[in-house]
Design an enzyme around this catalytic site. Sequence first.
Site, PDB file in Angstrom:
ATOM      1  N   ILE A 384      42.033  38.414  56.253  1.00  0.00           N
ATOM      2  CA  ILE A 384      40.923  37.519  56.598  1.00  0.00           C
ATOM      3  C   ILE A 384      41.021  37.026  58.040  1.00  0.00           C
ATOM      4  O   ILE A 384      40.069  36.465  58.571  1.00  0.00           O
ATOM      5  CB  ILE A 384      40.862  36.338  55.596  1.00  0.00           C
ATOM      6  CG1 ILE A 384      40.858  36.867  54.157  1.00  0.00           C
ATOM      7  CG2 ILE A 384      39.649  35.467  55.811  1.00  0.00           C
ATOM      8  CD1 ILE A 384      39.763  37.883  53.843  1.00  0.00           C
ATOM      9  N   GLU A 559      30.264  23.984  51.326  1.00  0.00           N
ATOM     10  CA  GLU A 559      30.618  22.567  51.427  1.00  0.00           C
ATOM     11  C   GLU A 559      29.493  21.730  52.052  1.00  0.00           C
ATOM     12  O   GLU A 559      29.324  20.556  51.729  1.00  0.00           O
ATOM     13  CB  GLU A 559      31.905  22.467  52.245  1.00  0.00           C
ATOM     14  CG  GLU A 559      32.154  21.183  52.956  1.00  0.00           C
ATOM     15  CD  GLU A 559      33.255  21.356  54.024  1.00  0.00           C
ATOM     16  OE1 GLU A 559      34.210  22.115  53.807  1.00  0.00           O
ATOM     17  OE2 GLU A 559      33.134  20.722  55.092  1.00  0.00           O
ATOM     18  N   HIS A 595      33.208  35.624  55.938  1.00  0.00           N
ATOM     19  CA  HIS A 595      34.194  35.203  54.936  1.00  0.00           C
ATOM     20  C   HIS A 595      33.856  33.800  54.445  1.00  0.00           C
ATOM     21  O   HIS A 595      33.461  32.935  55.223  1.00  0.00           O
ATOM     22  CB  HIS A 595      35.594  35.213  55.558  1.00  0.00           C
ATOM     23  CG  HIS A 595      36.599  34.496  54.729  1.00  0.00           C
ATOM     24  ND1 HIS A 595      37.078  35.007  53.544  1.00  0.00           N
ATOM     25  CD2 HIS A 595      37.188  33.286  54.888  1.00  0.00           C
ATOM     26  CE1 HIS A 595      37.935  34.134  53.021  1.00  0.00           C
ATOM     27  NE2 HIS A 595      38.007  33.081  53.806  1.00  0.00           N
ATOM     28  N   CYS A 597      35.451  30.736  51.805  1.00  0.00           N
ATOM     29  CA  CYS A 597      36.478  30.289  50.870  1.00  0.00           C
ATOM     30  C   CYS A 597      35.734  29.780  49.646  1.00  0.00           C
ATOM     31  O   CYS A 597      34.594  29.382  49.745  1.00  0.00           O
ATOM     32  CB  CYS A 597      37.274  29.142  51.439  1.00  0.00           C
ATOM     33  SG  CYS A 597      37.971  29.506  53.038  1.00  0.00           S
ATOM     34  N   HIS A 648      47.318  30.281  48.914  1.00  0.00           N
ATOM     35  CA  HIS A 648      47.756  28.879  49.040  1.00  0.00           C
ATOM     36  C   HIS A 648      49.178  28.657  48.547  1.00  0.00           C
ATOM     37  O   HIS A 648      49.704  27.561  48.667  1.00  0.00           O
ATOM     38  CB  HIS A 648      46.814  27.955  48.276  1.00  0.00           C
ATOM     39  CG  HIS A 648      45.469  27.841  48.932  1.00  0.00           C
ATOM     40  ND1 HIS A 648      44.373  28.533  48.478  1.00  0.00           N
ATOM     41  CD2 HIS A 648      45.064  27.161  50.025  1.00  0.00           C
ATOM     42  CE1 HIS A 648      43.341  28.258  49.269  1.00  0.00           C
ATOM     43  NE2 HIS A 648      43.737  27.430  50.210  1.00  0.00           N
ATOM     44  N   CYS A 680      42.129  34.585  51.561  1.00  0.00           N
ATOM     45  CA  CYS A 680      41.830  33.793  52.763  1.00  0.00           C
ATOM     46  C   CYS A 680      42.876  34.134  53.831  1.00  0.00           C
ATOM     47  O   CYS A 680      43.689  35.036  53.637  1.00  0.00           O
ATOM     48  CB  CYS A 680      41.855  32.299  52.395  1.00  0.00           C
ATOM     49  SG  CYS A 680      41.153  31.202  53.644  1.00  0.00           S
TER      50      CYS A 680
END
Length: 708
Positions: A384, A559, A595, A597, A648, A680
């Site tokens: 990514i 978001e 991209h 998330c 993550h 990611c």
Amino acid sequence: MSAPIKSTILGFPRMGSDRQLKKLASYGLSEVPVGDFSYYDHVLDAALTVGIIPERYQQLDACRLAGNKSINVDVPSLEMKKWFDTNYHYMVPEVADNQRFVLHNTKVLDEFLEAKELGHNARPVILGPVSLLALSKPAKGAATKPLDHLANPGASLSGAQWVQVDEPILALDLDAAVYKAAFAETYNAFAQVAGLKFLLTSYFDRLGDNLVWAAALPVHGIHLDLVRGAADLDAALELIPKDKVISAGLINGRNIWKANLEKQLSVLAKITAARTPASVWVSSSTGHLDEETLGWLSFAEEKLEEISILAQAATNPDDVAAKLQDNSAKVLSRATSERITRAAVQNRLAELTAESYRRQAQFNERQKAQRAALRLPLFPTTTIGSFPQTAEVRRARAQFRKGALSQAEYQKYLEEETQKCIEWQDQAGLDVLVHGEFERTDMVEFFGEHLEGFVFTKKGWVQSYGSRCVKPPVIFGDVSRPHPMTVDVARFAQKCSPNKPVKGMLTGPVTILQWSFVRDDQPRSQTAAQIALAIRDEVVDLEAAGIKVIQVDEPAIREGLPLRKSDYSAYLEWSVNVFRLATTGVRNETQVHSHFCYSDFNEIFTAIKSLDADVITIENSKSDLKLLGALQVHGYSAEIGPGLYDIHSPRVPSVEEMAARFSALQQYIPAENLWANPDCGLKTRGWPEVKEALTNLVTVAANARKAH
Ligand code: GLN
Ligand code: ZN
């Protein structure tokens, strides 16, 4: 002198100071919150407080307690999700069928007692039970929904006068049939706790339809966000019974601009005209996380002062006349500054045509041209963008900023890192390479530093998740790009890899906007269009420099979606337009990637399609194939790389695990459109785990090619 109006805030930034109480009181705030601080995440704290702990962790604990040190600690972490429309991520609690609520953690209580010892009768802040459960998800295999478990978790905060219960879900479109009862049940139970007064708070948007029943809940006070929820005021004054406190959120907790105190005073006057002073508090608009979004300590302190000026001005204006005058002068000087409005930028925006938003050909035709130009194998592999930001990379940057490394030395260091990174990717067998983003701290700062119209602070950190922070720039004026930003590094990286394409790597206009403090004197859409033109110039320059694949990341597009459905379409229209403005200046052969998330895409899939990117990469590894159902429903037909593993956590996914995921993907996506990549960017990871994980990923794609 009339009776004073009380002043407070809903919370204070988490980053920076650890002496909050002292500071808040010294600014003259009469009511001080406590418990809004978190070392990691306040939703996780709230879940722990009442004992919502997934079984897999309980088992782990039991093993540890039994002294078993050799246990397998390979337990998947909790899912992370964006907190409303902010860039903060919370850990999603998982509620099992047999969930019992027990007081498991006494953090709020401890902090309250600590404040008491310092002589403050502070107001504990808790995340409300309805919001906590509404934001949770059922544990794997659970038959019940989290909300089925609503019970009074009990507030053992005796000695406190006020307790602040944050119920941010009140700012969402709620099914009244479910939530009216859930809220009534919870707050009726709270009302039985003798001696405590509850302040019900909501923020992020208007209460809208929810106000009708929320106003009737048996609490002692209700907080209104009168910045984002100004539309609620008339109805609120009518519906909220006169014996309740109204906490008026008049100072914007989400932005850094000076308040127009005169304007806010007139709103306050409307409230005080309808209520007794004792039942009005002046506060910040938004909840503790929004104050964190603010994160900017000196600015946060100025807000405290604004709140206290407003509270005084409402009853004793003469005491603060000079301060009010100073405020009007500053508000006026900003409105008329020539550093803010720049003709060249305005003219360029005015000259845009429909062509400025369209690629030369439709996707199918572009796909053919790109196949011929790129010659990628089936199931191309890529990443990514970022590779590990090691301590060494960060040290070099810090030294450069201090002047200990010269521009040339720093440049040389970056080139060496880039070259190593490209060579490793090439050897590992990845197909589309990236330069690694070693020159960037985060996705926005780098671009903000190269664009006009932006300014920076040295210490304006805000929390993204856990202990990870970003430093948002301030967009104060019209935006333009004085010189290319990424062309040199992309050209260098491509030179290191003569046989494989290197992706140019840019942040999209919506994300740059979303992760900055944005000027409030023109619509956000207009600021976004200015950023888009700057990115468009960069995209065109990258193409001219021989870069054949260009990724424009928009991880924040979801978001930015407003919280209320009725506001969706306006936002989606302009955000799609600015992405297209940024990316459509190139030839058909040039492959545009984007991209995102997170996978909560159902509401915005049509918009994602309209972006008209050639390839999208998207988070997938934690979303239980929800995303793929959506893909089919919405008929997505361009190329796509749903992430094969979660970046993550340092956990290395095995070949088998990713292969299973990859074959599940093939049920939904035609093989010729499917890419293999992580969820990611890899900047938070270490090299050893990255190498292992990507090597496994390449193996998965190679095996799948053979099997196909
Ligand atoms: N290109 C960015 C990176 O890899 C994307 C990060 C993101 O989506 N948040 O770091
Ligand atoms: Zn991402």
